[in-house]
Design an enzyme around this catalytic site. Structure first.
Site, mmCIF file in Angstrom:
data_model
loop_
_atom_site.group_PDB
_atom_site.id
_atom_site.type_symbol
_atom_site.label_atom_id
_atom_site.label_comp_id
_atom_site.label_asym_id
_atom_site.label_seq_id
_atom_site.Cartn_x
_atom_site.Cartn_y
_atom_site.Cartn_z
ATOM 1 N N LYS A 148 -18.460 27.944 21.661
ATOM 2 C CA LYS A 148 -18.307 28.421 23.036
ATOM 3 C C LYS A 148 -17.467 27.407 23.790
ATOM 4 O O LYS A 148 -17.702 26.197 23.708
ATOM 5 C CB LYS A 148 -19.691 28.537 23.664
ATOM 6 C CG LYS A 148 -19.683 28.732 25.168
ATOM 7 C CD LYS A 148 -21.031 29.229 25.601
ATOM 8 C CE LYS A 148 -21.451 28.750 26.954
ATOM 9 N NZ LYS A 148 -22.709 29.328 27.388
HETATM 10 C C1 5RP Z 1 -24.937 25.430 30.046
HETATM 11 C C2 5RP Z 1 -24.365 26.513 29.266
HETATM 12 C C3 5RP Z 1 -24.295 27.831 29.917
HETATM 13 O O1 5RP Z 1 -24.938 28.744 29.105
HETATM 14 C C4 5RP Z 1 -22.867 28.195 30.079
HETATM 15 O O2 5RP Z 1 -22.218 27.311 30.918
HETATM 16 C C5 5RP Z 1 -22.640 29.670 30.460
HETATM 17 O O3 5RP Z 1 -22.856 29.900 31.717
HETATM 18 P P1 5RP Z 1 -21.728 30.066 32.817
HETATM 19 O O4 5RP Z 1 -21.011 31.355 32.518
HETATM 20 O O5 5RP Z 1 -22.531 30.103 34.068
HETATM 21 O O6 5RP Z 1 -20.768 28.894 32.730
HETATM 22 O O7 5RP Z 1 -23.985 26.374 28.132
HETATM 23 O O8 5RP Z 1 -24.408 24.247 29.688
#
Ligand code: 5RP
Length: 292
Positions: free
Chosen positions: A201
């Site tokens: 991610k």
């Molecule tokens: C926290 C994360 C969150 O799940 C990620 O940031 C996704 O959320 P957003 O779309 O609010 O950024 O990994 O560290």
């Protein structure tokens, strides 16, 4: 005596055994259980996923939009492909009869009051198995103060996951002072993949994002990041998919919207229906106006 089986012409000796390549980038050589879990996360018909990320409380507490997950988030679950959350929320709020897969936040430690890169693995692989999760998620802080440790933590979780067929999603976390550009994300995502993460991610960048997805040998999903105007968030999701992302793992741009339900459906229309952002925005507005 059991009945003697009647020999028939059912062996099809002239037909080679059927089989197909696995649909997901870089995943062909994985074991069956790992592939099966990934097939629940990524829809095999298009290779894409809409993950709803609500794990923010593990370092931020009850952030805006997540004060009452039972009230604000549970009604969104039917439109999500995957729920990403902590084990605490899973056990206390989420009903075990949900049919969507869960990706569990498996790292933690510091709060927003401290150095965030000082994370550890915060969950045993046995508990991941007990909860029946489809993947684990762990933060990796490339360039951060505790860079090496966070990378090694990820490799440990990958090793544990490989033992039991549970994929690891590495999350490339960006420190406050770090440059967020394609060069940085090429480095961070590639390191995660090279060191074993089954998918990664990361954040979308306006310039050169297609080089990030091209250079990463496993699927990439994007985080939404800070809340933006709805149309901008939809354009970001559209561009990310168009430039090779396999989906989104989005939180704030959904649950902090004035119509979380509208944003869920609009994002889904983009990720799975290739809808243009403006059309998806119309859908969001229609759903929002219907509710008011
Ligand atoms: C926290 C994360 C969150 O799940 C990620 O940031 C996704 O959320 P957003 O779309 O609010 O950024 O990994 O560290």
């Amino acid at each position: 005596m059991p009945e003697v089986d009647k020999e028939g012409k059912t062996y099809y000796e002239d037909i080679p055994q059927r089989g197909k390549l696995f649909f997901l980038k870089g995943s062909t050589e994985l074991d069956w259980g790992m592939k099966n879990r990934l097939s629940r996360i990524f829809n095999p018909s298009d290779g894409h996923t809409v993950m709803l990320a609500i794990d923010h409380g593990y370092f931020q507490g009850p952030t805006s939009g997540l004060e009452r997950i039972d009230v604000n988030i549970v009604p969104l679950l039917p439109d999500a492909d995957v729920l990403m959350c902590t084990r605490g929320i899973l056990r206390t709020i989420i009903s075990p009869d949900i049919t969507i897969p869960v990706v569990i936040r498996a790292s933690g430690g510091p709060s927003i009051l401290k150095e965030l890169s000082d994370e550890q693995i915060a969950m045993d692989i046995e508990d991941c198995i007990r909860l029946g999760v489809c993947a684990t998620a762990i933060q990796v802080f490339i360039g951060g103060q505790f860079e090496s440790r966070s990378v090694i933590n990820m490799t440990r979780l990958v090793d544990a996951g490989l033992r039991y067929g549970i994929p690891t999603m590495a999350v490339t976390a960006v420190g406050k002072d770090m440059v967020r550009d394609a060069k940085y994300f090429r480095l961070a995502t590639r390191m995660c993949a090279e060191l074993g993460a089954q998918y990664v991610k990361t954040y979308y960048v306006d310039e050169g994002f297609e080089t990030v997805t091209a250079a990463c040998p496993v699927p990439i999903v994007i985080a939404g990041g800070k809340k933006q105007p709805e149309l901008d968030a939809l354009k970001m999701a559209y561009n990310a998919i168009d430039q090779g992302a396999s989906g989104v793992d989005m939180g704030r741009n959904i649950f902090q919207s004035d119509s979380p339900e509208g944003m869920m459906k609009a994002i889904k229309a983009i990720v799975h229906g290739k809808e243009k952002p403006e059309k998806a925005y119309d859908l969001y507005q229609t759903i929002k106006n219907k509710k008011n």
